[in-house]
Design a protein around this motif. Structure first.
Motif, PDB file in Angstrom:
ATOM      1  N   LEU A  12      10.753  -7.940  -6.112  1.00 44.65           N
ATOM      2  CA  LEU A  12       9.694  -7.771  -5.120  1.00 44.65           C
ATOM      3  C   LEU A  12       9.551  -9.064  -4.328  1.00 44.65           C
ATOM      4  CD1 LEU A  12       6.948  -5.927  -7.183  1.00 44.65           C
ATOM      5  CD2 LEU A  12       8.678  -4.931  -5.675  1.00 44.65           C
ATOM      6  N   ILE A  13       9.231  -8.920  -3.037  1.00 40.61           N
ATOM      7  CA  ILE A  13       8.986 -10.062  -2.166  1.00 40.61           C
ATOM      8  C   ILE A  13       7.604  -9.865  -1.555  1.00 40.61           C
ATOM      9  CG2 ILE A  13       9.740 -11.326  -0.126  1.00 40.61           C
ATOM     10  CD1 ILE A  13      12.542 -10.160  -0.609  1.00 40.61           C
ATOM     11  N   GLY A  14       6.652 -10.636  -2.008  1.00 41.42           N
ATOM     12  CA  GLY A  14       5.287 -10.459  -1.517  1.00 41.42           C
ATOM     13  C   GLY A  14       4.749  -9.096  -1.901  1.00 41.42           C
ATOM     14  N   THR A  15       3.883  -8.552  -1.054  1.00 38.67           N
ATOM     15  CA  THR A  15       3.262  -7.259  -1.365  1.00 38.67           C
ATOM     16  C   THR A  15       3.938  -6.082  -0.675  1.00 38.67           C
ATOM     17  OG1 THR A  15       1.669  -7.551   0.431  1.00 38.67           O
ATOM     18  CG2 THR A  15       0.993  -8.280  -1.767  1.00 38.67           C
ATOM     19  N   GLU A  16       4.758  -6.350   0.352  1.00 32.74           N
ATOM     20  CA  GLU A  16       5.360  -5.246   1.103  1.00 32.74           C
ATOM     21  C   GLU A  16       6.868  -5.359   1.265  1.00 32.74           C
ATOM     22  OE1 GLU A  16       3.324  -4.623   4.788  1.00 32.74           O
ATOM     23  OE2 GLU A  16       1.539  -3.885   3.787  1.00 32.74           O
ATOM     24  N   GLY A  17       7.509  -6.223   0.502  1.00 27.14           N
ATOM     25  CA  GLY A  17       8.952  -6.374   0.627  1.00 27.14           C
ATOM     26  C   GLY A  17       9.633  -6.276  -0.721  1.00 27.14           C
ATOM     27  N   THR A  28      17.213  -6.769   1.894  1.00 26.96           N
ATOM     28  CA  THR A  28      15.756  -6.856   1.913  1.00 26.96           C
ATOM     29  C   THR A  28      15.214  -5.666   2.703  1.00 26.96           C
ATOM     30  OG1 THR A  28      15.856  -9.266   1.834  1.00 26.96           O
ATOM     31  CG2 THR A  28      13.785  -8.280   2.568  1.00 26.96           C
ATOM     32  N   ILE A  29      14.221  -4.996   2.109  1.00 29.50           N
ATOM     33  CA  ILE A  29      13.622  -3.826   2.760  1.00 29.50           C
ATOM     34  C   ILE A  29      12.101  -3.921   2.688  1.00 29.50           C
ATOM     35  CG2 ILE A  29      15.571  -2.337   2.172  1.00 29.50           C
ATOM     36  CD1 ILE A  29      13.578  -1.021   0.068  1.00 29.50           C
ATOM     37  N   LEU A  33       5.478   1.639   2.530  1.00 33.63           N
ATOM     38  CA  LEU A  33       5.171   3.063   2.368  1.00 33.63           C
ATOM     39  C   LEU A  33       5.193   3.512   0.909  1.00 33.63           C
ATOM     40  CD1 LEU A  33       7.288   4.439   5.354  1.00 33.63           C
ATOM     41  CD2 LEU A  33       4.806   4.048   5.269  1.00 33.63           C
ATOM     42  N   VAL A  34       5.679   2.639   0.022  1.00 37.57           N
ATOM     43  CA  VAL A  34       5.756   2.946  -1.415  1.00 37.57           C
ATOM     44  C   VAL A  34       5.213   1.725  -2.175  1.00 37.57           C
ATOM     45  CG1 VAL A  34       7.265   3.808  -3.250  1.00 37.57           C
ATOM     46  CG2 VAL A  34       7.881   4.219  -0.878  1.00 37.57           C
ATOM     47  N   GLY A  48      15.900   0.502   6.597  1.00 38.67           N
ATOM     48  CA  GLY A  48      15.247  -0.690   6.075  1.00 38.67           C
ATOM     49  C   GLY A  48      13.874  -0.491   5.462  1.00 38.67           C
ATOM     50  N   HIS A  49      13.481   0.759   5.267  1.00 40.40           N
ATOM     51  CA  HIS A  49      12.170   1.064   4.690  1.00 40.40           C
ATOM     52  C   HIS A  49      12.322   2.030   3.516  1.00 40.40           C
ATOM     53  CE1 HIS A  49       9.865  -0.688   8.033  1.00 40.40           C
ATOM     54  NE2 HIS A  49      10.904  -0.296   8.751  1.00 40.40           N
ATOM     55  N   ALA A  50      11.649   1.719   2.411  1.00 39.59           N
ATOM     56  CA  ALA A  50      11.575   2.677   1.310  1.00 39.59           C
ATOM     57  C   ALA A  50      10.605   3.769   1.739  1.00 39.59           C
ATOM     58  CB  ALA A  50      11.081   1.992   0.040  1.00 39.59           C
TER      59      ALA A  50
END
Length: 74
Positions: A12-17, A28-29, A33-34, A48-50
């Motif tokens: 995990l990278i921060g709260t949204e990555g 890196t995505i 949304l999840v 690039g988005h889950a």
């Protein structure tokens, strides 16, 4: 035509990555949304988005199907 692929979250990278891995490639995505996704989870990645989570069996079956298609003659 749109294509979304299952990938496993490795970090995990921060709260949204997140960093995901698919076929030995890491990318890196966004997981905005999840937000409940965790390392080890499989997610569907599109541009690039889950966009959703998958259970392990469903992810592995989908990846096996893609691998089979890649081996098929055109």
């Amino acid at each position: 035509m749109c294509l979304a692929l299952p990938a496993r979250i490795v970090e995990l990278i921060g709260t949204e990555g997140a960093i995901v891995e698919l076929g030995g490639v890491r990318k890196t995505i966004s997981i905005a949304l999840v937000p409940d996704a965790l390392p080890g989870d499989y997610v569907i990645v599109h541009v690039g988005h889950a966009i959703g989570r998958l259970d392990v069996e469903e992810a592995q079956a989908t990846l096996a199907l893609f691998a089979e298609l890649a081996r098929s003659p055109t």
